[in-house]
Design a protein around this motif. Structure first.
Motif, PDB file in Angstrom:
ATOM      1  N   VAL A  37      63.699  60.083  22.559  1.00 43.18           N
ATOM      2  CA  VAL A  37      63.953  59.877  23.992  1.00 43.18           C
ATOM      3  C   VAL A  37      62.756  60.290  24.839  1.00 43.18           C
ATOM      4  N   ASP A  38      61.594  60.553  24.197  1.00 46.75           N
ATOM      5  CA  ASP A  38      60.385  60.904  24.946  1.00 46.75           C
ATOM      6  C   ASP A  38      59.167  60.317  24.254  1.00 46.75           C
ATOM      7  N   GLY A  39      57.977  60.731  24.718  1.00 42.20           N
ATOM      8  CA  GLY A  39      56.740  60.136  24.234  1.00 42.20           C
ATOM      9  C   GLY A  39      56.192  60.708  22.951  1.00 42.20           C
ATOM     10  N   GLY A  40      56.912  61.609  22.306  1.00 46.59           N
ATOM     11  CA  GLY A  40      56.453  62.121  21.023  1.00 46.59           C
ATOM     12  C   GLY A  40      55.896  63.530  21.102  1.00 46.59           C
ATOM     13  N   ALA A  41      55.190  63.922  20.050  1.00 41.94           N
ATOM     14  CA  ALA A  41      54.763  65.317  19.882  1.00 41.94           C
ATOM     15  C   ALA A  41      53.437  65.641  20.561  1.00 41.94           C
ATOM     16  N   ARG A  42      52.791  64.695  21.183  1.00 42.78           N
ATOM     17  CA  ARG A  42      51.501  64.978  21.828  1.00 42.78           C
ATOM     18  C   ARG A  42      51.716  65.887  23.045  1.00 42.78           C
ATOM     19  N   PRO A  43      50.660  66.539  23.547  1.00 47.11           N
ATOM     20  CA  PRO A  43      50.823  67.481  24.673  1.00 47.11           C
ATOM     21  C   PRO A  43      51.529  66.884  25.881  1.00 47.11           C
ATOM     22  N   GLY A  44      51.308  65.593  26.142  1.00 45.08           N
ATOM     23  CA  GLY A  44      51.937  64.963  27.309  1.00 45.08           C
ATOM     24  C   GLY A  44      53.161  64.143  26.964  1.00 45.08           C
ATOM     25  N   GLN A  97      52.587  55.434  20.663  1.00 45.49           N
ATOM     26  CA  GLN A  97      53.146  54.139  21.043  1.00 45.49           C
ATOM     27  C   GLN A  97      54.653  54.177  20.860  1.00 45.49           C
ATOM     28  N   LYS A  98      55.372  53.685  21.872  1.00 43.95           N
ATOM     29  CA  LYS A  98      56.833  53.657  21.827  1.00 43.95           C
ATOM     30  C   LYS A  98      57.329  52.247  22.132  1.00 43.95           C
ATOM     31  N   VAL A  99      58.388  51.840  21.439  1.00 38.89           N
ATOM     32  CA  VAL A  99      58.979  50.521  21.644  1.00 38.89           C
ATOM     33  C   VAL A  99      60.432  50.701  22.067  1.00 38.89           C
ATOM     34  N   TYR A 100      60.784  50.041  23.165  1.00 40.70           N
ATOM     35  CA  TYR A 100      62.182  50.030  23.610  1.00 40.70           C
ATOM     36  C   TYR A 100      62.691  48.595  23.519  1.00 40.70           C
ATOM     37  N   GLN A 101      63.892  48.429  22.986  1.00 40.54           N
ATOM     38  CA  GLN A 101      64.456  47.083  22.859  1.00 40.54           C
ATOM     39  C   GLN A 101      65.921  47.098  23.266  1.00 40.54           C
ATOM     40  N   ALA A 102      66.286  46.160  24.129  1.00 43.05           N
ATOM     41  CA  ALA A 102      67.669  46.007  24.577  1.00 43.05           C
ATOM     42  C   ALA A 102      68.116  44.584  24.304  1.00 43.05           C
ATOM     43  N   GLU A 103      69.375  44.425  23.888  1.00 47.42           N
ATOM     44  CA  GLU A 103      69.988  43.121  23.688  1.00 47.42           C
ATOM     45  C   GLU A 103      71.351  43.127  24.353  1.00 47.42           C
ATOM     46  N   LEU A 104      71.954  41.965  24.483  1.00 44.27           N
ATOM     47  CA  LEU A 104      73.284  41.900  25.077  1.00 44.27           C
ATOM     48  C   LEU A 104      74.242  42.804  24.310  1.00 44.27           C
ATOM     49  N   ASP A 105      74.986  43.608  25.048  1.00 48.60           N
ATOM     50  CA  ASP A 105      75.951  44.571  24.499  1.00 48.60           C
ATOM     51  C   ASP A 105      75.287  45.668  23.675  1.00 48.60           C
ATOM     52  N   ASN A 106      73.974  45.839  23.856  1.00 50.48           N
ATOM     53  CA  ASN A 106      73.268  46.930  23.176  1.00 50.48           C
ATOM     54  C   ASN A 106      72.090  47.374  24.050  1.00 50.48           C
ATOM     55  N   VAL A 107      72.393  48.219  25.039  1.00 48.82           N
ATOM     56  CA  VAL A 107      71.375  48.772  25.937  1.00 48.82           C
ATOM     57  C   VAL A 107      71.265  50.256  25.611  1.00 48.82           C
ATOM     58  N   PRO A 108      70.444  50.609  24.622  1.00 47.23           N
ATOM     59  CA  PRO A 108      70.418  51.992  24.132  1.00 47.23           C
ATOM     60  C   PRO A 108      69.695  52.941  25.081  1.00 47.23           C
ATOM     61  N   ARG A 146      66.580  57.920  30.225  1.00 44.11           N
ATOM     62  CA  ARG A 146      67.896  58.503  30.500  1.00 44.11           C
ATOM     63  C   ARG A 146      68.894  57.395  30.798  1.00 44.11           C
ATOM     64  N   GLU A 147      70.145  57.666  30.471  1.00 40.10           N
ATOM     65  CA  GLU A 147      71.217  56.702  30.646  1.00 40.10           C
ATOM     66  C   GLU A 147      71.912  56.951  31.978  1.00 40.10           C
ATOM     67  N   LEU A 148      71.954  55.949  32.835  1.00 38.05           N
ATOM     68  CA  LEU A 148      72.606  56.085  34.131  1.00 38.05           C
ATOM     69  C   LEU A 148      74.027  55.545  34.111  1.00 38.05           C
ATOM     70  N   SER A 149      74.294  54.571  33.234  1.00 41.52           N
ATOM     71  CA  SER A 149      75.649  54.049  33.028  1.00 41.52           C
ATOM     72  C   SER A 149      75.745  53.677  31.552  1.00 41.52           C
ATOM     73  N   PRO A 150      76.630  54.323  30.793  1.00 36.77           N
ATOM     74  CA  PRO A 150      76.656  54.124  29.337  1.00 36.77           C
ATOM     75  C   PRO A 150      76.705  52.659  28.921  1.00 36.77           C
ATOM     76  N   GLY A 151      75.690  52.266  28.145  1.00 34.35           N
ATOM     77  CA  GLY A 151      75.625  50.918  27.616  1.00 34.35           C
ATOM     78  C   GLY A 151      75.308  49.838  28.630  1.00 34.35           C
ATOM     79  N   ARG A 152      75.050  50.229  29.894  1.00 38.87           N
ATOM     80  CA  ARG A 152      74.858  49.234  30.952  1.00 38.87           C
ATOM     81  C   ARG A 152      73.586  49.429  31.775  1.00 38.87           C
TER      82      ARG A 152
END
Length: 411
Positions: A235-242, A216-227, A249-255
């Motif tokens: 940055v991936d789904g973890g240690a499982r085979p898949g 299970q993965k959680v992504y959270q973004a807030e104003l002025d914080n788009v990690p 991936r970041e297409l525009s830093p922080g945006r």
């Protein structure tokens, strides 16, 4: 005796019918044999797999290579496919596509794909690709999966999976998605003090635990914080085979970030433009529909509740004159569709010209994510009913007074 002979003898008509039946049976048997030798379905499958991920204007050379490979495959199986309707349809279809895409018949072709492993192999095709939803679906069903698109941006404005479009005054936290694979929640706050209009200030996306594919993965973004990472820093789904089937991936830093969840055939884009966050998703139909009756409150599925919907027609005095907002939005959005209407509404309400980028970003995501390019633009009158809805037009006709029809017929 006479009656006995009559009981066992057959008339010439009966014999002729029996012969016709036998010939028809043999013909069907031979056609079935020929059809079983024809490999056109494999050609079709290889072509679909080769073009599955080709999108946008840059696909030209790769698409032509796939068409030439498709054509070569049909030529190799031509002898055993004579009389096969699917084969002849494919041949004519290839010719049409080659012309439409200006493809030369001479040029490189892709090598044939290796055959999938036998079912009794240690790890068969299905187990190897269980975390690649699109390949697995193609293998099981012989066709690529269908997809749906949803977006939330600006005030927020919601484009549902069913191409309905609403502007909402929702405040607080509301679920955009809540199904067996994903939970997406948007938190909204007033766009300005004393305003009924709200914007998304926080997004929470939960990718639920799935077999051997991902933790299970959680992504959270807030104003002025788009990690460009999940909450745990990965940055991936973890240690499982898949685990690699989920990536960010970041297409525009922080945006602007893009999250690919290949194990469920889903791509998500999160953007910040001005003082608002936007969300766009391209989800496999099977994934988008994987929820129960108890999970019925999803803005991406049902849109805004009726009590929370707003008109996009500018009313009263805004922070920016409506004509100024229209001029700003027209620079980014030349087509006056719902994205344009949303842009004007947001700029008038907030006074922030950066909201033009929010609508433009949502339109760019729709152009990439929508399975049917003809549905890109939605046109609504005054932020209300869609002009193109046949059911709406039929309702209008049915509600016209009887006197109108009588006068029309008399005329």
């Amino acid at each position: 005796m006479g009656m006995g002979r009559a009981a066992h003898s057959r008339s010439p008509g009966q014999l002729e019918n029996s012969g016709l039946f036998l010939r028809a049976f043999l013909l069907l048997f031979l056609l079935r044999h020929v059809s079983s030798q024809c490999k056109i379905l494999r050609c079709n499958s290889e072509y679909v797999a080769a073009t599955l991920h080709l999108r946008g204007p840059e696909r030209g050379a790769a698409f032509c290579t796939a068409l030439r490979s498709y054509s070569l495959c049909t030529r190799r199986t031509a002898r055993t496919c004579r009389g096969d309707l699917a084969f002849h349809s494919a041949v004519h279809g290839i010719e049409d596509l080659m012309i439409q895409n200006n493809c030369s018949k001479e040029g490189p072709t892709a090598p044939p794909r290796p055959r999938p492993a036998a079912p009794n192999a240690a790890r068969g095709f299905e187990s190897l690709d269980i975390c690649d939803y699109e390949r697995s679906f193609l293998y099981k069903h012989g066709r690529p999966p269908g997809f749906q698109h949803c977006a939330a941006f600006g005030d927020p404005h919601i484009r549902t999976f069913h191409d309905d479009f609403h502007t909402c005054r929702v405040e607080g936290s509301w679920p955009l998605l809540d199904n067996d694979y994903l939970f997406v929640q948007a938190t909204s706050s007033p766009v300005a003090k004393g305003s009924n209009a709200t914007v998304t200030s926080k997004l929470t996306i939960i990718f639920k635990n799935m077999k051997e594919c991902i933790d299970q993965k959680v992504y959270q973004a807030e104003l002025d914080n788009v990690p460009a990472a999940f909450q745990d820093g990965s940055v991936d789904g973890g240690a499982r085979p898949g685990g690699s089937s989920l990536s960010i991936r970041e297409l525009s830093p922080g945006r602007h970030v893009e999250i690919r969840a290949g194990y469920i055939g889903t791509t998500i884009a999160v953007r910040q433009a001005g003082r608002q966050l936007s969300f766009s998703i391209r989800a496999a139909e099977e994934v988008a529909g994987a929820f129960t009756e108890e999970q019925d409150l999803q803005l991406c599925v049902g849109g805004c509740p009726h009590s929370q919907r707003m008109s996009r027609s500018p009313r009263g005095r805004g922070r920016v004159p409506a004509e100024t907002a229209r001029a700003l939005c027209r620079e980014m959005l030349p087509v006056e569709d719902v994205y344009f209407q949303s842009c004007v509404f947001d700029v008038v309400t907030s006074g922030d010209a950066n909201f033009t980028m929010a609508a433009r970003g949502a339109l760019e995501d729709a152009r990439l994510f929508l399975p049917d390019a003809e549905k890109l633009h939605i046109f609504q009158a005054g932020g209300g009913c869609q002009l193109s809805s046949p059911s709406f037009l039929l309702l209008v006709l049915l509600l016209l007074p009887c006197g109108f029809w009588a006068g029309l017929l008399h005329f």
